[in-house]
Enzyme design. Structure first.
Site, PDB file in Angstrom:
ATOM      1  N   GLY A  97      59.320  33.104  56.004  1.00 27.67           N
ATOM      2  CA  GLY A  97      58.952  33.750  57.260  1.00 27.67           C
ATOM      3  C   GLY A  97      58.360  35.120  57.011  1.00 27.67           C
ATOM      4  O   GLY A  97      57.280  35.449  57.528  1.00 27.67           O
ATOM      5  N   LYS A 141      67.062  37.944  50.817  1.00 26.39           N
ATOM      6  CA  LYS A 141      68.133  36.935  50.867  1.00 26.39           C
ATOM      7  C   LYS A 141      68.513  36.550  49.432  1.00 26.39           C
ATOM      8  O   LYS A 141      68.298  35.420  48.982  1.00 26.39           O
ATOM      9  CB  LYS A 141      67.679  35.717  51.671  1.00 26.39           C
ATOM     10  CG  LYS A 141      67.464  36.037  53.158  1.00 26.39           C
ATOM     11  CD  LYS A 141      66.967  34.832  53.933  1.00 26.39           C
ATOM     12  CE  LYS A 141      66.759  35.177  55.399  1.00 26.39           C
ATOM     13  NZ  LYS A 141      66.069  34.111  56.158  1.00 26.39           N
ATOM     14  N   GLY A 161      63.406  29.775  51.960  1.00 21.43           N
ATOM     15  CA  GLY A 161      64.566  29.083  51.381  1.00 21.43           C
ATOM     16  C   GLY A 161      64.375  27.577  51.419  1.00 21.43           C
ATOM     17  O   GLY A 161      64.720  26.866  50.463  1.00 21.43           O
ATOM     18  N   ARG A 182      54.976  31.593  63.054  1.00 25.22           N
ATOM     19  CA  ARG A 182      55.868  30.438  63.232  1.00 25.22           C
ATOM     20  C   ARG A 182      55.729  29.846  64.641  1.00 25.22           C
ATOM     21  O   ARG A 182      55.937  28.645  64.811  1.00 25.22           O
ATOM     22  CB  ARG A 182      57.315  30.841  62.963  1.00 25.22           C
ATOM     23  CG  ARG A 182      57.653  30.832  61.480  1.00 25.22           C
ATOM     24  CD  ARG A 182      59.105  31.164  61.237  1.00 25.22           C
ATOM     25  NE  ARG A 182      59.485  30.869  59.865  1.00 25.22           N
ATOM     26  CZ  ARG A 182      60.486  31.447  59.229  1.00 25.22           C
ATOM     27  NH1 ARG A 182      61.224  32.356  59.829  1.00 25.22           N
ATOM     28  NH2 ARG A 182      60.771  31.113  57.984  1.00 25.22           N
TER      29      ARG A 182
HETATM   30  N1  LIG Z   1      63.923  46.204  47.427  1.00 26.15           N
HETATM   31  C1  LIG Z   1      64.258  45.758  48.630  1.00 26.15           C
HETATM   32  N2  LIG Z   1      65.397  46.174  49.230  1.00 26.15           N
HETATM   33  C2  LIG Z   1      65.726  45.714  50.452  1.00 26.15           C
HETATM   34  N3  LIG Z   1      64.995  44.846  51.167  1.00 26.15           N
HETATM   35  C3  LIG Z   1      63.859  44.390  50.615  1.00 26.15           C
HETATM   36  C4  LIG Z   1      63.438  44.820  49.330  1.00 26.15           C
HETATM   37  N4  LIG Z   1      62.266  44.195  49.067  1.00 26.15           N
HETATM   38  C5  LIG Z   1      61.976  43.425  50.121  1.00 26.15           C
HETATM   39  N5  LIG Z   1      62.913  43.543  51.076  1.00 26.15           N
HETATM   40  C6  LIG Z   1      62.944  42.903  52.407  1.00 26.15           C
HETATM   41  O1  LIG Z   1      63.017  41.497  52.259  1.00 26.15           O
HETATM   42  C7  LIG Z   1      62.731  40.935  53.531  1.00 26.15           C
HETATM   43  C8  LIG Z   1      62.249  39.519  53.392  1.00 26.15           C
HETATM   44  O2  LIG Z   1      63.185  38.767  52.626  1.00 26.15           O
HETATM   45  P1  LIG Z   1      63.387  37.194  52.800  1.00 26.15           P
HETATM   46  O3  LIG Z   1      63.876  36.902  54.176  1.00 26.15           O
HETATM   47  O4  LIG Z   1      64.222  36.789  51.648  1.00 26.15           O
HETATM   48  O5  LIG Z   1      61.900  36.622  52.633  1.00 26.15           O
HETATM   49  P2  LIG Z   1      61.207  35.345  53.301  1.00 26.15           P
HETATM   50  O6  LIG Z   1      61.446  35.419  54.803  1.00 26.15           O
HETATM   51  O7  LIG Z   1      59.766  35.443  52.953  1.00 26.15           O
HETATM   52  O8  LIG Z   1      61.887  34.151  52.694  1.00 26.15           O
HETATM   53  C9  LIG Z   1      61.717  41.860  54.156  1.00 26.15           C
HETATM   54  O9  LIG Z   1      62.154  42.209  55.456  1.00 26.15           O
HETATM   55  C10 LIG Z   1      61.687  43.093  53.219  1.00 26.15           C
HETATM   56  O10 LIG Z   1      61.732  44.326  53.905  1.00 26.15           O
HETATM   57  O1  LIG Z   2      63.618  32.762  58.052  1.00 30.18           O
HETATM   58  C1  LIG Z   2      64.056  31.719  57.576  1.00 30.18           C
HETATM   59  O2  LIG Z   2      64.130  31.474  56.245  1.00 30.18           O
HETATM   60  P1  LIG Z   2      63.257  32.232  55.097  1.00 30.18           P
HETATM   61  O3  LIG Z   2      63.508  33.736  55.204  1.00 30.18           O
HETATM   62  O4  LIG Z   2      63.813  31.661  53.830  1.00 30.18           O
HETATM   63  O5  LIG Z   2      61.822  31.880  55.318  1.00 30.18           O
HETATM   64  C2  LIG Z   2      64.518  30.565  58.440  1.00 30.18           C
HETATM   65  O6  LIG Z   2      64.289  30.826  59.812  1.00 30.18           O
HETATM   66  C3  LIG Z   2      65.994  30.260  58.177  1.00 30.18           C
HETATM   67  O7  LIG Z   2      66.776  31.378  58.567  1.00 30.18           O
HETATM   68  P2  LIG Z   2      68.205  31.622  57.856  1.00 30.18           P
HETATM   69  O8  LIG Z   2      67.950  31.979  56.400  1.00 30.18           O
HETATM   70  O9  LIG Z   2      68.833  32.758  58.638  1.00 30.18           O
HETATM   71  O10 LIG Z   2      68.987  30.317  57.977  1.00 30.18           O
END
Ligand SMILES: Nc1ncnc2c1ncn2[C@@H]1O[C@H](COP(=O)(O)OP(=O)(O)O)[C@@H](O)[C@H]1O
Ligand SMILES: O=C(OP(=O)(O)O)[C@H](O)COP(=O)(O)O
Length: 400
Positions: A357, A199, A381, A34
């Site tokens: 991310g 998330k 997201g 990023r």
């Molecule tokens: N089964 C699980 N239980 C808890 N955490 C998980 C699980 N699978 C994946 N994760 C965690 O999800 C996190 C990423 O989630 P998220 O922020 O939603 O993805 P992104 O940033 O790609 O949008 C990672 O740090 C990973 O360790």
């Molecule tokens: O990591 C982010 O989103 P992402 O996990 O959905 O890629 C962005 O920096 C937004 O962070 P936020 O979901 O805490 O508002």
């Protein structure tokens, strides 16, 4: 949307809202994707003689300073990547920020401390957010929105601040929107979507929309357990969004009616405790059937049979969107599910977009060549909500 070319920037204080929310292990940045994505816009503005004030959030602090969420390590890395010094302000709208901005000459760059150390940044109260945006606006003459990963947030620096200054979209936002638009128009089919990550509550809502668009939806990561529970299975200590179970049951029903294929894990890798991600000490993990995760165990990755199944479901797709790691990929014993999905995208001839991310970081940390994917988006997201056709506050604010 106006672009940087539409702004007068030489000698002006230009506020750049970037998304520098990178994964950290202590003070070590484990993936700087990023930050690298933010460099072209900052460089362009500095080369044009702007006094560049960069700002971002990091993690989810609760409106007060927390040292572990400081952007100080990011300032150091940003300076290295820009090849020019980056002055770091130890606050966002206080004395340090004012003095740092006042000391900038044309072509120089500063980074402010984490925006979310201030309660006004994320407040649901318009007046409180507006008051913080006023303080930010006092630091600058113009605004460039370039933090694509945060454009779905109605936050002061994303939504309220651009209304207070001449504003434009930076190059990263333009690129991201350009690619994602391809997935909202006539998408090549079969269109498969893989969802995972942590998330869960943020991302479950997008499934209602995906049911109208996708042919196949693969569920992994922390999201899977709410689905398994909704099917009546025990999930032990796995991540669970109890209040979403009725909604998820509704999605499963609608999928049947619409002929959309929902693919859920058949086995998972489970542990007794969440692993220590800083030491990466080996974990005692077992593969258990997804329809009966024993009490006391938590599912932290998709299992070997599920990996094969998901690879097969992605192999013949023409378009794939993937957000959210399939497991806790940060630990080597729990990374195989995420690796398998990434490998399946590399092996398939589908146009693949990886968003988020952590998802983007996972692909790079696991050693995949970014060029093997159609597009790696900085927003998870944000991408999902863009695909949903929602008005994203950070884009709408730049359009006005
Ligand atoms: N089964 C699980 N239980 C808890 N955490 C998980 C699980 N699978 C994946 N994760 C965690 O999800 C996190 C990423 O989630 P998220 O922020 O939603 O993805 P992104 O940033 O790609 O949008 C990672 O740090 C990973 O360790
Ligand atoms: O990591 C982010 O989103 P992402 O996990 O959905 O890629 C962005 O920096 C937004 O962070 P936020 O979901 O805490 O508002």
């Amino acid at each position: 949307m106006q672009t940087i070319d539409d702004l007068q920037v030489a000698g002006q204080r230009v506020f750049v809202r970037a998304d520098l929310n990178v994964p950290l292990d202590g003070e070590t940045i484990t993936d700087d994707g990023r930050i690298r994505a933010a460099v072209p816009t900052i460089t362009r503005l500095a080369d044009a003689g702007a006094k560049v004030i960069v700002a971002s959030h990091l993690g989810r602090p609760k409106g007060a300073p927390e040292p572990k969420y400081s952007l100080a390590p990011v300032a150091r890395r940003l300076g290295e990547l820009l090849g020019r010094p980056v002055a770091f302000a130890t606050d966002t709208v206080g004395d340090s920020a004012a003095a740092t901005v006042a000391s900038l000459g044309g072509g120089q760059v500063a980074l402010l401390e984490n925006l979310r150390f201030n309660p006004g940044e994320t407040s649901k109260d318009d007046a409180e957010r507006g008051a913080f945006a006023d303080q930010l606006a006092a630091l600058a003459d113009a605004y460039v929105g370039d933090g694509f990963g945060a454009v779905h947030r109605r936050h002061a620096s994303v939504y309220d601040l651009p209304a207070r200054l001449p504003h434009a979209a930076g190059g990263l936002i333009a690129t991201e929107v350009g690619v994602l638009r391809q997935l909202t128009d006539d998408v090549s089919r079969p269109y498969a979507v893989a969802l995972g990550g942590a998330k869960v509550s943020d991302k479950l809502g997008v499934i209602a929309h995906l049911l109208e668009r996708a042919d196949r939806i693969l569920i992994g990561g922390g999201m899977a357990y709410t689905f398994l529970k909704a099917q009546g299975h025990e999930v032990g200590d796995s991540l669970l969004q109890e209040d979403q179970i009725p909604a998820v049951q509704g999605y499963l029903e609608q999928a049947k009616e619409r002929g959309v294929e929902f693919v859920l894990p058949v086995d998972v890798v489970a542990t007794k405790e969440f692993p220590d991600l800083s030491t990466k000490a080996p974990v005692e993990a077992s593969v258990v059937s997804a329809d009966a995760i024993p009490a006391g165990l938590m599912g932290l990755d998709i299992g070997p049979e599920t990996r094969k199944l998901y690879a097969a479901k992605l192999a013949d797709a023409a378009t794939v969107f993937w957000n959210g790691p399939m497991g806790v990929f940060e630990h080597p014993d729990l990374a195989e599910g995420t690796r398998a999905v990434a490998q399946a995208l590399v092996d398939s001839s589908a146009f693949s977009v990886v968003g988020g991310g952590d998802s983007a970081a996972a692909v790079r940390i696991l050693g995949f060549d970014e060029a093997a994917f159609g597009h790696i988006s900085t927003g998870g997201g944000a991408s999902l909500e863009y695909l949903e056709g929602k008005t994203l506050p950070g884009l709408a604010a730049l359009e006005d």
